[in-house]
Write a protein that holds these residues in place. Structure first.
Motif, PDB file in Angstrom:
ATOM      1  N   GLY A  27      44.501  19.168   3.087  1.00  0.00           N
ATOM      2  CA  GLY A  27      45.793  18.983   3.400  1.00  0.00           C
ATOM      3  C   GLY A  27      47.169  19.411   2.730  1.00  0.00           C
ATOM      4  N   ILE A  28      47.057  19.384   1.593  1.00  0.00           N
ATOM      5  CA  ILE A  28      47.922  19.835   0.417  1.00  0.00           C
ATOM      6  C   ILE A  28      47.708  21.219   0.527  1.00  0.00           C
ATOM      7  N   ALA A  29      46.729  21.741   0.609  1.00  0.00           N
ATOM      8  CA  ALA A  29      46.484  23.315   0.571  1.00  0.00           C
ATOM      9  C   ALA A  29      47.209  23.952   1.792  1.00  0.00           C
ATOM     10  N   ARG A  30      47.001  23.291   2.916  1.00  0.00           N
ATOM     11  CA  ARG A  30      47.714  23.758   4.245  1.00  0.00           C
ATOM     12  C   ARG A  30      48.963  23.615   4.202  1.00  0.00           C
ATOM     13  N   ASP A  31      49.788  22.510   3.465  1.00  0.00           N
ATOM     14  CA  ASP A  31      50.938  22.329   3.428  1.00  0.00           C
ATOM     15  C   ASP A  31      51.815  23.025   2.511  1.00  0.00           C
ATOM     16  N   ARG A  32      51.100  23.520   1.423  1.00  0.00           N
ATOM     17  CA  ARG A  32      51.780  24.445   0.474  1.00  0.00           C
ATOM     18  C   ARG A  32      51.940  25.700   1.113  1.00  0.00           C
ATOM     19  N   ALA A  33      50.665  26.268   1.703  1.00  0.00           N
ATOM     20  CA  ALA A  33      50.857  27.609   2.363  1.00  0.00           C
ATOM     21  C   ALA A  33      52.090  27.600   3.509  1.00  0.00           C
ATOM     22  N   VAL A  34      52.083  26.690   4.295  1.00  0.00           N
ATOM     23  CA  VAL A  34      53.215  26.595   5.266  1.00  0.00           C
ATOM     24  C   VAL A  34      54.593  26.646   4.598  1.00  0.00           C
ATOM     25  N   LYS A  35      54.676  25.637   3.651  1.00  0.00           N
ATOM     26  CA  LYS A  35      56.169  25.562   3.238  1.00  0.00           C
ATOM     27  C   LYS A  35      56.434  27.110   2.410  1.00  0.00           C
ATOM     28  N   ALA A  36      55.654  27.579   1.591  1.00  0.00           N
ATOM     29  CA  ALA A  36      55.783  28.660   0.919  1.00  0.00           C
ATOM     30  C   ALA A  36      56.212  29.911   2.141  1.00  0.00           C
ATOM     31  N   ALA A  37      55.521  29.908   3.259  1.00  0.00           N
ATOM     32  CA  ALA A  37      55.864  31.086   4.194  1.00  0.00           C
ATOM     33  C   ALA A  37      56.946  30.678   4.953  1.00  0.00           C
ATOM     34  N   LEU A  38      57.138  29.578   5.393  1.00  0.00           N
ATOM     35  CA  LEU A  38      58.617  29.408   6.160  1.00  0.00           C
ATOM     36  C   LEU A  38      59.706  29.553   5.250  1.00  0.00           C
ATOM     37  N   THR A  39      59.414  29.044   3.875  1.00  0.00           N
ATOM     38  CA  THR A  39      60.755  29.294   2.893  1.00  0.00           C
ATOM     39  C   THR A  39      61.044  30.504   2.585  1.00  0.00           C
ATOM     40  N   GLU A  40      60.071  31.417   2.731  1.00  0.00           N
ATOM     41  CA  GLU A  40      60.036  33.089   2.506  1.00  0.00           C
ATOM     42  C   GLU A  40      60.998  33.566   3.734  1.00  0.00           C
ATOM     43  N   ALA A  41      60.709  33.114   4.853  1.00  0.00           N
ATOM     44  CA  ALA A  41      61.330  33.460   6.162  1.00  0.00           C
ATOM     45  C   ALA A  41      62.720  32.944   6.265  1.00  0.00           C
ATOM     46  N   GLY A  42      63.059  32.100   5.302  1.00  0.00           N
ATOM     47  CA  GLY A  42      64.325  31.686   5.287  1.00  0.00           C
ATOM     48  C   GLY A  42      64.476  30.301   6.217  1.00  0.00           C
ATOM     49  N   ILE A  43      63.337  29.743   6.553  1.00  0.00           N
ATOM     50  CA  ILE A  43      63.207  28.457   7.344  1.00  0.00           C
ATOM     51  C   ILE A  43      63.298  27.212   6.272  1.00  0.00           C
ATOM     52  N   ALA A  44      64.026  26.293   6.362  1.00  0.00           N
ATOM     53  CA  ALA A  44      64.088  25.069   5.532  1.00  0.00           C
ATOM     54  C   ALA A  44      62.783  24.099   5.686  1.00  0.00           C
TER      55      ALA A  44
END
Length: 474
Positions: free
Chosen positions: A104-121
């Motif tokens: 779960g941590i690995a999934r969430d870190r990848a999601v957070k990094a990708a969304l943040t890079e795309a300008g999504i909070a």
């Protein structure tokens, strides 16, 4: 200018109250889009947990409808689904409640990094435990490995007050299209067992809060003594609702804290058991392989048996040891197993049958509707002797003496074992109605002979421990 929508990604947190991610989304003043994603972590669930999660999602969707909102269902990798939803809705943020297992941590870190890079909070919030796993530390600044000092460290600490459910949930002008829950067939692997287990499930946030209230009012005073008697309805039953986040640990803590402060019997013991759950998540956060590898690395050399025919008899509740078999059948019929019975069943598998604890862990992960990856892993390693704060290996629970002590009148065994009874209760008969039709098992058959003589199983386990100890220089 209207505020852009916020997507709230629900996972094992199917509630409206005490939900920080939801509360923060509401506080933006913009539309809130609740989402549940059938991703790879859902697909990996065992049969009973997946069925129970599906029923929890169904109930939660109805609760959102009653609140004037809706739950959007999508299937696929979480990041792909969230990206698509952001593009469809113009959402500016995605919120979720944190999880603490490795995958779960690995999934969430990848999601957070990708969304943040795309300008999504991308914002994650606490709420699954009383305290975040990194917030409780030893004097040396490391994680705890033993429960008693962990409990001493948190028993006097202030637990954040639970948040109220939002008074109103505003939705977008145009809702995205979602999947139909029934199309996911989350109960398919349960076959005919789903209808049996469903009779024992208590599903949803409202039901969980009612369950807590009844327990505190009617059974808390007998909890300390009664919790070890599997035939007695002395426990809260809330593990099922905690597993899927239909009630938060903070809600339970504060409800029982008032009783503790008032001096009611059972209140402190009940809160300490809630803290055991926090301890399990504390451990698996700091030791991410707890659910798949020996916590004590030297136990890799212990001569566990892999899966075997004896273990299959254990899975079927046909070991010939009535207390063990009653426990296994209770789990198959209800989706849950009394905690005392769990210890006995686990000890029998790992010690009398010398079978690897992971064989048992995986079966529990298939059959438990209250399956919790951290508590399940900690419990199995505790009994096996390979884990933190473990029961010493030489502590071998004898099912017969345990039955004499905790089921003296045989009520628990009669409740779940039909063979040999002239008029078996429905609970015992339900087991044979839940097992696969091709199993060849029937209530009219003779009860099986013991798989192993208890004294011989104990001697074999101690001999294996002795050889293991010598091999590692112990």
């Amino acid at each position: 200018m209207t505020q852009p929508p916020v997507i709230v990604w629900f996972r094992r947190d199917l509630r409206l109250s005490d939900h920080a991610a939801l509360a923060a989304a509401v506080a933006t003043g913009g539309p809130v889009i609740p989402v549940f994603i059938h991703d790879e972590t859902v697909e990996a669930l065992g049969a009973a947990p997946k069925w129970r999660l599906g029923e929890g999602v169904r109930c939660f969707a109805a609760a959102l409808e009653a609140a004037g909102s809706r739950l959007i269902l999508r299937r696929g990798p979480a990041l792909e689904v969230l990206r698509a939803l952001v593009a469809e809705t113009g959402a500016a943020a995605v919120h979720w409640q944190r999880v603490y297992d490795r995958d779960g941590i690995a999934r969430d870190r990848a999601v957070k990094a990708a969304l943040t890079e795309a300008g999504i909070a991308a914002r994650s919030f606490p709420g699954a435990t009383l305290f975040e796993p990194w917030e409780v530390q030893t004097g040396a600044g490391g994680p705890y490995r033993v429960f008693t000092p962990f409990w001493r460290a948190i028993r006097g600490r202030a637990v954040a007050a639970p948040l109220a459910a939002p008074a109103y949930l505003s939705g977008p002008a145009n809702w995205p299209i979602g999947d139909r829950l029934d199309d996911w067939a989350m109960g398919a692997s349960m076959n005919r067992g789903a209808a049996i287990v469903a009779r024992h499930a208590v599903i949803g946030e409202a039901a969980a809060r009612e369950r807590l209230g009844r327990f505190l009012e009617e059974r808390l005073d007998m909890y300390s003594e009664g919790r070890d008697l599997p035939a007695l309805n002395a426990t809260s039953g809330l593990s099922e609702n905690l597993a899927w986040g239909e009630i938060s640990p903070r809600q339970i803590w504060h409800a029982a804290l008032r009783d503790w402060q008032a001096g009611r019997l059972g209140a402190e013991k009940f809160l300490s058991e809630l803290a055991w759950r926090d301890f399990a998540w504390h451990l698996i956060y700091h030791a991410p392989d707890l659910d798949r590898a020996n916590w004590r690395a030297d136990w890799d050399a212990f001569p566990w048996r892999g899966d075997n025919a004896d273990a299959e008899r254990w899975r079927r509740g046909m070991t010939g040891e009535p207390f063990v078999d009653a426990a296994m059948r209770e789990m198959y019929v209800t989706g849950r197993m009394h905690n005392r019975a769990r210890m006995i069943a686990a000890s029998y598998l790992t010690k009398h049958l010398l079978t690897d604890w992971r064989v048992g862990l995986n079966w529990f992960a298939t059959c438990l509707t209250d399956w919790d990856p951290a508590s399940n892993a900690m419990g199995w390693q505790w009994v096996a002797g390979s884990g933190p704060d473990a029961a010493p290996f030489f502590r071998i629970f004898n099912p017969a003496t345990q039955a004499a002590k905790f089921d003296a009148d045989g009520a628990y065994r009669r409740c779940w074992i039909a063979e040999g009874q002239g008029a078996p209760p429905m609970t015992a008969l339900s087991y044979f109605r839940a097992v696969p039709r091709g199993s060849g098992m029937a209530a009219t058959e003779n009860y099986p002979e013991p798989t192993v003589i208890l004294s011989e199983g104990r001697a074999r386990a101690l001999a294996a421990l002795g050889s293991f100890g010598k091999a590692r220089g112990g």
